[in-house]
Design a protein around this motif. Structure first.
Motif, PDB file in Angstrom:
ATOM      1  N   VAL A 118       0.840  -1.203   0.000  1.00 54.90           N
ATOM      2  CA  VAL A 118       0.000   0.000   0.000  1.00 54.90           C
ATOM      3  C   VAL A 118       0.874   1.251   0.000  1.00 54.90           C
ATOM      4  O   VAL A 118       0.559   2.247  -0.673  1.00 54.90           O
ATOM      5  CB  VAL A 118      -0.955  -0.008   1.209  1.00 54.90           C
ATOM      6  CG1 VAL A 118      -1.644   1.343   1.376  1.00 54.90           C
ATOM      7  CG2 VAL A 118      -2.005  -1.107   1.046  1.00 54.90           C
ATOM      8  N   LEU A 119       1.972   1.218   0.727  1.00 56.69           N
ATOM      9  CA  LEU A 119       2.871   2.367   0.776  1.00 56.69           C
ATOM     10  C   LEU A 119       3.418   2.686  -0.618  1.00 56.69           C
ATOM     11  O   LEU A 119       3.466   3.852  -1.029  1.00 56.69           O
ATOM     12  CB  LEU A 119       4.017   2.083   1.743  1.00 56.69           C
ATOM     13  CG  LEU A 119       4.997   3.230   1.988  1.00 56.69           C
ATOM     14  CD1 LEU A 119       4.299   4.407   2.646  1.00 56.69           C
ATOM     15  CD2 LEU A 119       6.167   2.748   2.854  1.00 56.69           C
ATOM     16  N   ILE A 120       3.825   1.656  -1.339  1.00 57.93           N
ATOM     17  CA  ILE A 120       4.341   1.851  -2.702  1.00 57.93           C
ATOM     18  C   ILE A 120       3.254   2.423  -3.599  1.00 57.93           C
ATOM     19  O   ILE A 120       3.487   3.379  -4.361  1.00 57.93           O
ATOM     20  CB  ILE A 120       4.876   0.519  -3.263  1.00 57.93           C
ATOM     21  CG1 ILE A 120       6.112   0.070  -2.475  1.00 57.93           C
ATOM     22  CG2 ILE A 120       5.223   0.659  -4.746  1.00 57.93           C
ATOM     23  CD1 ILE A 120       6.558  -1.349  -2.779  1.00 57.93           C
ATOM     24  N   ALA A 173     -10.208 -14.543   3.841  1.00 56.67           N
ATOM     25  CA  ALA A 173     -10.968 -13.638   4.714  1.00 56.67           C
ATOM     26  C   ALA A 173     -10.040 -12.810   5.586  1.00 56.67           C
ATOM     27  O   ALA A 173     -10.251 -11.595   5.778  1.00 56.67           O
ATOM     28  CB  ALA A 173     -11.928 -14.452   5.575  1.00 56.67           C
ATOM     29  N   LEU A 174      -9.007 -13.442   6.136  1.00 57.37           N
ATOM     30  CA  LEU A 174      -8.047 -12.726   6.972  1.00 57.37           C
ATOM     31  C   LEU A 174      -7.313 -11.669   6.153  1.00 57.37           C
ATOM     32  O   LEU A 174      -7.137 -10.521   6.592  1.00 57.37           O
ATOM     33  CB  LEU A 174      -7.043 -13.712   7.576  1.00 57.37           C
ATOM     34  CG  LEU A 174      -5.931 -13.112   8.451  1.00 57.37           C
ATOM     35  CD1 LEU A 174      -6.518 -12.381   9.650  1.00 57.37           C
ATOM     36  CD2 LEU A 174      -4.972 -14.211   8.915  1.00 57.37           C
ATOM     37  N   ASP A 175      -6.918 -12.042   4.951  1.00 58.08           N
ATOM     38  CA  ASP A 175      -6.221 -11.098   4.079  1.00 58.08           C
ATOM     39  C   ASP A 175      -7.114  -9.910   3.728  1.00 58.08           C
ATOM     40  O   ASP A 175      -6.657  -8.756   3.702  1.00 58.08           O
ATOM     41  CB  ASP A 175      -5.756 -11.817   2.811  1.00 58.08           C
ATOM     42  CG  ASP A 175      -4.908 -10.933   1.913  1.00 58.08           C
ATOM     43  OD1 ASP A 175      -4.030 -10.223   2.426  1.00 58.08           O
ATOM     44  OD2 ASP A 175      -5.126 -10.959   0.685  1.00 58.08           O
ATOM     45  N   ALA A 176      -8.385 -10.167   3.474  1.00 50.80           N
ATOM     46  CA  ALA A 176      -9.328  -9.090   3.148  1.00 50.80           C
ATOM     47  C   ALA A 176      -9.470  -8.122   4.315  1.00 50.80           C
ATOM     48  O   ALA A 176      -9.531  -6.895   4.127  1.00 50.80           O
ATOM     49  CB  ALA A 176     -10.684  -9.672   2.771  1.00 50.80           C
ATOM     50  N   ALA A 177      -9.509  -8.657   5.526  1.00 50.20           N
ATOM     51  CA  ALA A 177      -9.623  -7.811   6.708  1.00 50.20           C
ATOM     52  C   ALA A 177      -8.377  -6.944   6.881  1.00 50.20           C
ATOM     53  O   ALA A 177      -8.468  -5.756   7.223  1.00 50.20           O
ATOM     54  CB  ALA A 177      -9.842  -8.675   7.952  1.00 50.20           C
ATOM     55  N   VAL A 178      -7.218  -7.523   6.648  1.00 49.65           N
ATOM     56  CA  VAL A 178      -5.966  -6.768   6.748  1.00 49.65           C
ATOM     57  C   VAL A 178      -5.923  -5.669   5.698  1.00 49.65           C
ATOM     58  O   VAL A 178      -5.555  -4.524   5.982  1.00 49.65           O
ATOM     59  CB  VAL A 178      -4.752  -7.714   6.595  1.00 49.65           C
ATOM     60  CG1 VAL A 178      -3.461  -6.927   6.386  1.00 49.65           C
ATOM     61  CG2 VAL A 178      -4.628  -8.609   7.818  1.00 49.65           C
ATOM     62  N   ARG A 179      -6.329  -5.984   4.480  1.00 46.20           N
ATOM     63  CA  ARG A 179      -6.346  -4.985   3.403  1.00 46.20           C
ATOM     64  C   ARG A 179      -7.259  -3.807   3.764  1.00 46.20           C
ATOM     65  O   ARG A 179      -6.911  -2.642   3.541  1.00 46.20           O
ATOM     66  CB  ARG A 179      -6.832  -5.628   2.104  1.00 46.20           C
ATOM     67  CG  ARG A 179      -5.807  -6.518   1.396  1.00 46.20           C
ATOM     68  CD  ARG A 179      -6.496  -7.260   0.254  1.00 46.20           C
ATOM     69  NE  ARG A 179      -5.588  -8.046  -0.532  1.00 46.20           N
ATOM     70  CZ  ARG A 179      -5.016  -7.639  -1.672  1.00 46.20           C
ATOM     71  NH1 ARG A 179      -5.245  -6.416  -2.118  1.00 46.20           N
ATOM     72  NH2 ARG A 179      -4.208  -8.434  -2.351  1.00 46.20           N
ATOM     73  N   LEU A 239      -5.657  -1.537   6.360  1.00 43.32           N
ATOM     74  CA  LEU A 239      -4.581  -0.707   5.844  1.00 43.32           C
ATOM     75  C   LEU A 239      -5.094   0.367   4.894  1.00 43.32           C
ATOM     76  O   LEU A 239      -4.510   1.458   4.822  1.00 43.32           O
ATOM     77  CB  LEU A 239      -3.520  -1.582   5.179  1.00 43.32           C
ATOM     78  CG  LEU A 239      -2.774  -2.486   6.171  1.00 43.32           C
ATOM     79  CD1 LEU A 239      -1.772  -3.382   5.462  1.00 43.32           C
ATOM     80  CD2 LEU A 239      -2.065  -1.659   7.241  1.00 43.32           C
ATOM     81  N   ARG A 240      -6.181   0.102   4.195  1.00 44.49           N
ATOM     82  CA  ARG A 240      -6.794   1.166   3.390  1.00 44.49           C
ATOM     83  C   ARG A 240      -7.266   2.307   4.291  1.00 44.49           C
ATOM     84  O   ARG A 240      -7.071   3.483   3.987  1.00 44.49           O
ATOM     85  CB  ARG A 240      -7.968   0.606   2.568  1.00 44.49           C
ATOM     86  CG  ARG A 240      -7.570  -0.199   1.339  1.00 44.49           C
ATOM     87  CD  ARG A 240      -8.743  -0.375   0.399  1.00 44.49           C
ATOM     88  NE  ARG A 240      -9.859  -1.086   1.008  1.00 44.49           N
ATOM     89  CZ  ARG A 240     -10.008  -2.418   0.970  1.00 44.49           C
ATOM     90  NH1 ARG A 240      -9.098  -3.170   0.359  1.00 44.49           N
ATOM     91  NH2 ARG A 240     -11.049  -2.983   1.547  1.00 44.49           N
ATOM     92  N   ASP A 241      -7.893   1.930   5.415  1.00 47.45           N
ATOM     93  CA  ASP A 241      -8.337   2.949   6.371  1.00 47.45           C
ATOM     94  C   ASP A 241      -7.139   3.685   6.976  1.00 47.45           C
ATOM     95  O   ASP A 241      -7.188   4.903   7.185  1.00 47.45           O
ATOM     96  CB  ASP A 241      -9.156   2.300   7.489  1.00 47.45           C
ATOM     97  CG  ASP A 241     -10.520   1.818   7.017  1.00 47.45           C
ATOM     98  OD1 ASP A 241     -10.957   2.254   5.933  1.00 47.45           O
ATOM     99  OD2 ASP A 241     -11.128   0.997   7.727  1.00 47.45           O
ATOM    100  N   ALA A 242      -6.081   2.940   7.243  1.00 46.29           N
ATOM    101  CA  ALA A 242      -4.907   3.534   7.881  1.00 46.29           C
ATOM    102  C   ALA A 242      -4.232   4.557   6.976  1.00 46.29           C
ATOM    103  O   ALA A 242      -3.863   5.647   7.428  1.00 46.29           O
ATOM    104  CB  ALA A 242      -3.915   2.436   8.268  1.00 46.29           C
TER     105      ALA A 242
END
Length: 344
Positions: free
Chosen positions: A26-28, A306-312, A315-318
């Motif tokens: 996401v940073l990139i 599902a776990l990956d979707a939650a992490v994504r 990080l979008r919110d972050a």
């Protein structure tokens, strides 16, 4: 191999590694979208080392790290919102936007410093270990640094002191230029070290030196546990060389998602891996760990997605929080400065 642990522990470690990977991706993407912030380095491909090693530290233990610091900070529990904000120079950042990416640090999590100087983390880690000894603590300092640190004189001076005084420090050399585990030091791209192996450089000091596959969670965990045990029991330092293959996106001047976003389905559908990057993903510790969880029936594909979707989503919110956060007020420029010319 995965550590002998419960489903809950395995899932927690996987979540940490996914946060580390997605944070950098996401940073990139954020930088490529036009959001301006300073030059940065990423930890992609090294998640198994940082996540597995840091998970073993006690709350009172200390850490010193390098310019590839994002992964270590996240593995220790840093809030992605505040870390993104720090990278972007915002007041909501951990260091009020004054550390930026290369010097972001989180004191409350035991981080003493992020040093962007090659080899700079090593003497700081030795100093922290000495302080622990003087204070009568059982805490350990873990110092992270790259293979290039062994080309600096301060590494040898620091190692000598740590060995002489049997200081409680774990020296974690993250060699992301190693390739195969059996590759000699002289074969590392750009190496100026004549020793056959990096661990041979440490041998004259009488410090245990271990080379480990940095993409193998269990291997990293086992050697780190041994090193921490030695340090806590007064037996002195341990040098660990964690070998990984450099992520292709780290080779350009600015990190670039040349391999695309990591698809967790690569773990169970390897035919989906683009041919151009098949070799790198074959050495990717994250994909390897996913396969091992599946094989051990500690996770299934549906749960991983599902776990990956939650992490994504997190990080979008972050990153949105960080982009919208205000910059520091100019009048605060000298706040927290130890010394200045003001008042002369």
């Amino acid at each position: 191999m995965i550590p002998e642990s419960s489903r809950q522990q395995s899932t927690a470690l996987l979540r940490t590694m996914l946060v580390m990977r997605r944070f950098e991706e996401v940073l990139i993407q954020t930088q490529k979208s036009g959001v301006s912030f300073g030059h940065f380095h990423v930890y992609i491909g090294q998640e198994c080392t940082g996540a597995a090693a840091i998970a073993l530290l006690d709350s009172q233990d200390r850490i010193v790290t390098t310019h590839r610091n994002h992964g270590h900070l996240l593995a220790r529990g840093a809030d992605p919102k505040r870390l993104y904000a720090e990278i972007m120079g915002k007041a909501a950042g951990y260091n009020k936007g004054k550390g930026g990416t290369l010097h972001a640090t989180v004191g409350e999590l035991g981080f003493l410093s992020t040093s962007a100087i090659v080899g700079g983390a090593v003497p700081l880690a030795i100093g922290a270990a000495f302080a622990s000894r003087q204070l009568g603590e059982r805490s350990v300092c873990m110092g992270f640094f790259g293979d290039g640190a062994l080309e600096e004189g301060v590494f040898f001076e620091s190692l000598n002191i740590a060995a002489l005084w049997k200081l409680p420090v774990v020296l974690m050399c993250e060699n992301n230029s190693a390739g195969a585990l059996g590759q000699s030091a002289g074969e590392y791209p750009g190496s100026t070290i004549s020793a056959k192996e990096l661990i041979d450089v440490v041998a004259p000091f009488g410090v245990p030196a271990i080379a480990v596959d940095g993409t193998d969670v269990r291997a990293v965990r086992d050697v780190t546990q041994q090193a921490l045990h030695r340090a806590r029991n007064g037996d002195g330092p341990t040098f660990i060389e964690a070998r990984t293959v450099r992520w292709p996106g780290s080779r350009p001047l600015w990190p670039d998602l040349v391999t695309g976003e990591t698809d967790v389905a690569f773990a169970w559908e390897p035919e989906r891996i683009p041919a151009a990057h098949r070799d790198w993903f074959a050495n990717d510790g994250l994909i390897r760990y996913l396969r091992e969880l599946l094989d051990a029936k500690l996770a299934d594909a549906k749960a991983i997605v599902a776990l990956d979707a939650a992490v994504r989503a997190e990080l979008r919110d972050a990153v949105r929080f960080a982009i919208e956060a205000p910059y520091p007020d100019p009048v605060s420029a000298l706040d927290d400065v130890f010394a200045s010319a003001e008042g002369r």
